[in-house]
Write a protein that holds these residues in place. Structure first.
Motif, PDB file in Angstrom:
ATOM      1  N   ARG A  76     -11.406   6.105  -8.176  1.00  0.00           N
ATOM      2  CA  ARG A  76     -10.683   5.030  -7.626  1.00  0.00           C
ATOM      3  C   ARG A  76      -9.578   4.423  -8.306  1.00  0.00           C
ATOM      4  O   ARG A  76      -9.897   4.394  -9.533  1.00  0.00           O
ATOM      5  N   LEU A  77      -8.687   3.782  -7.585  1.00  0.00           N
ATOM      6  CA  LEU A  77      -7.531   3.184  -8.196  1.00  0.00           C
ATOM      7  C   LEU A  77      -8.098   1.596  -8.634  1.00  0.00           C
ATOM      8  O   LEU A  77      -8.482   1.122  -7.539  1.00  0.00           O
ATOM      9  N   GLU A  85       0.818   3.994  -2.792  1.00  0.00           N
ATOM     10  CA  GLU A  85       0.566   5.570  -2.659  1.00  0.00           C
ATOM     11  C   GLU A  85       1.641   6.636  -3.338  1.00  0.00           C
ATOM     12  O   GLU A  85       1.588   7.422  -3.850  1.00  0.00           O
ATOM     13  N   PHE A 143      -8.717  -0.044  -5.042  1.00  0.00           N
ATOM     14  CA  PHE A 143      -8.397   0.759  -3.800  1.00  0.00           C
ATOM     15  C   PHE A 143      -8.972   2.235  -3.793  1.00  0.00           C
ATOM     16  O   PHE A 143      -8.663   2.877  -4.700  1.00  0.00           O
ATOM     17  N   ASP A 144      -9.868   2.109  -2.877  1.00  0.00           N
ATOM     18  CA  ASP A 144     -10.358   3.459  -2.351  1.00  0.00           C
ATOM     19  C   ASP A 144      -9.466   4.652  -2.000  1.00  0.00           C
ATOM     20  O   ASP A 144      -8.410   4.255  -1.463  1.00  0.00           O
ATOM     21  N   ILE A 145      -9.606   5.632  -2.380  1.00  0.00           N
ATOM     22  CA  ILE A 145      -8.594   6.754  -2.279  1.00  0.00           C
ATOM     23  C   ILE A 145      -9.710   7.858  -1.548  1.00  0.00           C
ATOM     24  O   ILE A 145     -10.344   8.236  -1.318  1.00  0.00           O
ATOM     25  N   CYS A 185      -1.661   9.153  -4.493  1.00  0.00           N
ATOM     26  CA  CYS A 185      -3.022   9.022  -3.769  1.00  0.00           C
ATOM     27  C   CYS A 185      -3.035   8.271  -2.465  1.00  0.00           C
ATOM     28  O   CYS A 185      -2.315   7.412  -2.043  1.00  0.00           O
ATOM     29  N   GLU A 186      -3.807   8.862  -1.390  1.00  0.00           N
ATOM     30  CA  GLU A 186      -4.058   8.117  -0.182  1.00  0.00           C
ATOM     31  C   GLU A 186      -4.962   7.250  -0.036  1.00  0.00           C
ATOM     32  O   GLU A 186      -6.047   7.278  -0.515  1.00  0.00           O
ATOM     33  N   ILE A 187      -4.480   6.103  -0.016  1.00  0.00           N
ATOM     34  CA  ILE A 187      -5.583   4.788  -0.059  1.00  0.00           C
ATOM     35  C   ILE A 187      -6.304   4.801   1.541  1.00  0.00           C
ATOM     36  O   ILE A 187      -5.662   4.581   2.572  1.00  0.00           O
ATOM     37  N   THR A 188      -7.616   4.401   1.144  1.00  0.00           N
ATOM     38  CA  THR A 188      -8.600   4.185   2.709  1.00  0.00           C
ATOM     39  C   THR A 188      -9.064   3.066   2.425  1.00  0.00           C
ATOM     40  O   THR A 188      -9.275   2.110   3.645  1.00  0.00           O
ATOM     41  N   HIS A 246      -9.117  -1.410   0.473  1.00  0.00           N
ATOM     42  CA  HIS A 246      -8.675  -2.068  -0.594  1.00  0.00           C
ATOM     43  C   HIS A 246      -9.605  -3.524  -0.580  1.00  0.00           C
ATOM     44  O   HIS A 246     -10.325  -4.016   0.230  1.00  0.00           O
ATOM     45  N   ARG A 282       0.739  -1.051  -0.181  1.00  0.00           N
ATOM     46  CA  ARG A 282       0.019   0.248  -0.248  1.00  0.00           C
ATOM     47  C   ARG A 282       0.884   1.349  -0.130  1.00  0.00           C
ATOM     48  O   ARG A 282       0.615   2.226  -0.612  1.00  0.00           O
TER      49      ARG A 282
END
Length: 680
Positions: free
Chosen positions: A488-489, A454, A639-641, A459-462, A464, A450
């Motif tokens: 989102r990624l 990033e 991967f939500d950001i 991007c900051e991942i919140t 997965h 992660r």
């Protein structure tokens, strides 16, 4: 670009000059002569009615010989000599199709004179006598003779139509009349069968019932000359597909098989229109509304699999120093080096990856996995492909794989993480993990990966959510879907070990990398165009133009075709302009400049794609042909950001309507050197 016949448009002013000719009406005697002699006998009608009532998995009927043989042979000859076919492909089908035969009357006299038998057949099929015949068998009620809806479809090797229920607008009865070679009987092993899917009824705790199709068909009806297959359109129940027409083992065999050309006239009978017998004001609107409700009855989403299993991640506490000073600690590098090529852990490479993502919202990373680990993964996947799988979905699900369902949305095999591991060593599990489980449960969900992601995307991942997928050749696909919400990624790690998927150049490069001297100094990756190619898809059948006149032999006589075995993942711009069309059929323009395919990536080995996907962008994996050399394997992840990060990237999120450039950019193949990566 689609060619227009001179008779269809005025070249000087662009105005249509289609003739407003009244449709011909055949006498009852002429109608009777168009069909086989005993078709309308009471005993024959009674036999088909009883057979229809007892049929499974839902009510349908097959009439082995429908049309006067002499007439149908003449129809086939006229089609072969005069009708032009357009190749069309979407997420749900791949076919060659004529224009709408309802518009035959729009042809000029000279063109129409070339199709007298085809015109007679159309008028006989929609005659009052035959419509009443079909209505009696199916119990459908009155059928429209004014609203004709039919086209000629040709399936050559590789062509197919995936699972759907035919529920669009005012359709009441679906039919297929086969025009395969009358002197060379179609063989079942060639494919091309009409296949019917059973449904299951689920009842929840509140007593609410939901009907959904099963992933396995239970009835297969192979094509045959002069055979009619038909069924009443039943919302939420009449699910069917057309089996792929399979490739021959050789060109010589294909020639002996007559090209395996599955020609058929298919169409629908509709609800009576204004002025017709049986017309009821508001009935068509009510039918359409009830059809939609039937398709959505209960809670169908509750029975869609796989389910999303997002895992929230713990955000590390920010210290007072600049976030750009964040580095990989020695433990992080030790962990990542077990799985990743060292090249992608160097500062310069990570900066280039991040720059590419910021510029185009996407990047491809070849040779992501280290040589040692990728060799282990390849050996595992190649071994798995040699193992025979049960043909029945319920039997498959007794093992480690599950089956994606329902089939009118997707079908493939999948595995999901059994639990969130948060970077836990594989030694922490109660048994040795398989390579696919190790990627799924240890590597990709880890805080170390992660952190790398990033840095690579800024991007900051919140959250997965990762899943392993296997698309079996000759069986599997996922149809076009979008997602709601913010960008989102989306990651996809291709792990397909077999060649021949349209990415051979990269495969060759990978083989060359294996042969390189490990001590040779590596070049820093630089941007270059990847093998990502736009794929031009076709529209559904043309509702406004009559068939174009051009010999059809070119469809069957084409000897050399570009190898296309499917299995590519496609991103497409959303299209809300055709709200009355089947939502399962995602359409693209036939004009190259209007092509709404954003980009496509074939099945690959050891290549990671990263896409910043905006809401509304559609994605699907094309049906994998039986002609493929193996199955498509991958690990797919969402991967939500952080929303703030998403706002910073708003202008470059993958909508792409304003860009004609291919967005995927890759990096040269990397090899595993023993050089120090250093901290980043």
């Amino acid at each position: 670009m689609k060619r227009k016949a001179e008779s269809q448009s005025d070249r000087s002013n662009g105005k249509s000059i289609l003739k407003k000719r009244a449709k011909t009406v055949l006498s009852e005697e002429e109608v009777q002569k168009c069909f086989r002699k005993d078709l309308f006998d009471k005993d024959v009608l009674k036999k088909h009615t009883k057979s229809y009532a007892k049929s499974e998995p839902y009510k349908h009927s097959v009439i082995d010989t429908l049309i006067n043989d002499k007439l149908l042979r003449a129809v086939r000859d006229e089609i072969r000599d005069n009708v032009h076919f357009t190749p069309k492909e979407t997420d749900i089908y791949k076919i060659h199709q004529s224009g709408d035969l309802a518009n035959l009357d729009g042809l000029d006299d000279g063109a129409l004179e070339k199709l007298p038998s085809l015109l007679k057949l159309r008028d006989a099929m929609y005659s009052s006598s035959f419509r009443k015949y079909v209505a009696k068998i199916t119990g459908s009620g009155e059928l429209s003779g004014r609203k004709t809806d039919m086209a000629i479809n040709i399936y050559t090797p590789g062509c197919h139509l995936l699972c759907h229920d035919d529920v669009i607008g005012s359709r009441r009865v679906s039919y297929i009349l086969y025009l395969t070679d009358p002197d060379l009987p179609w063989k079942e092993e060639w494919g091309g069968a009409l296949r019917l899917f059973p449904t299951k009824t689920f009842e929840d705790e509140k007593g609410e019932k939901t009907i959904t199709p099963s992933p396995d068909f239970t009835k297969s009806i192979p094509p045959a000359w002069n055979q009619l297959s038909f069924f009443a359109v039943q919302p939420g129940e009449s699910f069917h597909d057309v089996e792929e027409v399979y490739h021959a083992e050789s060109k010589e065999q294909l020639e002996r098989d007559g090209g395996r050309i599955r020609m058929a006239i298919s169409g629908w009978f509709h609800i009576p229109q204004i002025g017709e017998e049986g017309y009821v004001k508001g009935a068509e609107e009510k039918w359409g509304k009830n059809s939609s409700l039937m398709q959505l009855q209960g809670n169908p989403a509750a029975y869609d699999f796989p389910k999303a299993l997002p895992v929230e991640v713990e955000s590390p506490e920010k210290d007072s120093q600049d976030s750009e000073e964040s580095v990989f600690e020695e433990g992080d590098l030790d962990f990542l080096l077990k799985y990743m090529s060292p090249t992608y852990l160097t500062p310069d490479t990570l900066e280039q990856v991040a720059a590419q993502v910021m510029e185009t919202s996407s990047v491809t990373v070849p040779d992501l996995l280290s040589k040692k680990f990728s060799a282990k993964v390849r050996e595992y996947f190649e071994g798995q492909e040699k193992l025979a799988l049960p043909s029945n979905s319920e039997e498959i699900e007794k093992g480690s794989w599950k089956v994606a369902k329902p089939p009118h949305k997707h079908r493939f095999l999948y595995q999901q993480p059994k639990k969130a591991t948060s970077g836990k060593s594989k030694k922490g599990f109660d048994r040795e993990l398989t390579p696919i489980e190790e990627i799924l449960q240890v590597f990709l969900p880890s805080p170390q990966f992660r952190k790398w992601l990033e840095l690579a995307t800024q991007c900051e991942i919140t959250k997965h959510d990762v899943i392993a997928r296997r698309f079996r050749k000759g069986m599997d696909y996922s149809l076009a879907t979008s997602h709601e919400g913010e960008a989102r990624l989306e990651l996809c790690l291709g792990l397909t070990p077999s060649p021949g998927w349209g990415d051979d150049e990269e495969s060759d490069d990978e083989e060359n990398v294996e042969e390189e001297d490990e001590d040779e100094e590596e070049d820093i990756p630089a941007e270059r165009s990847s093998s990502s190619k736009s794929k031009q898809n076709g529209n559904s059948k043309d509702k406004t133009q009559p068939p174009e006149l051009k010999p059809v032999q070119e469809v069957g006589e084409k000897k050399e075709e570009e190898a296309d075995v499917g299995g590519h993942e496609v991103f497409m711009a959303g299209d809300d302009d055709e709200a009355d069309e089947d939502a399962a059929i995602y359409k693209a323009s036939s004009e190259a400049e209007d092509d709404n395919v954003l980009f496509t990536m074939p099945a690959t080995w050891n290549k990671l794609s990263i896409v910043l996907r905006d809401g509304g962008v559609l994605k699907f994996v094309k049906y994998v042909s039986r002609n493929a050399k193996g199955d498509r394997w991958d690990i797919s992840g969402v991967f939500d950001i952080n929303e703030a990060e998403e706002e910073d990237s708003q202008e470059t999120a993958v909508t792409l309507e304003d860009s004609e450039e291919e967005v995927f950019q890759g990096f040269p193949d990397s090899s595993d050197s023993d050089s120090e990566c250093g901290n980043y």
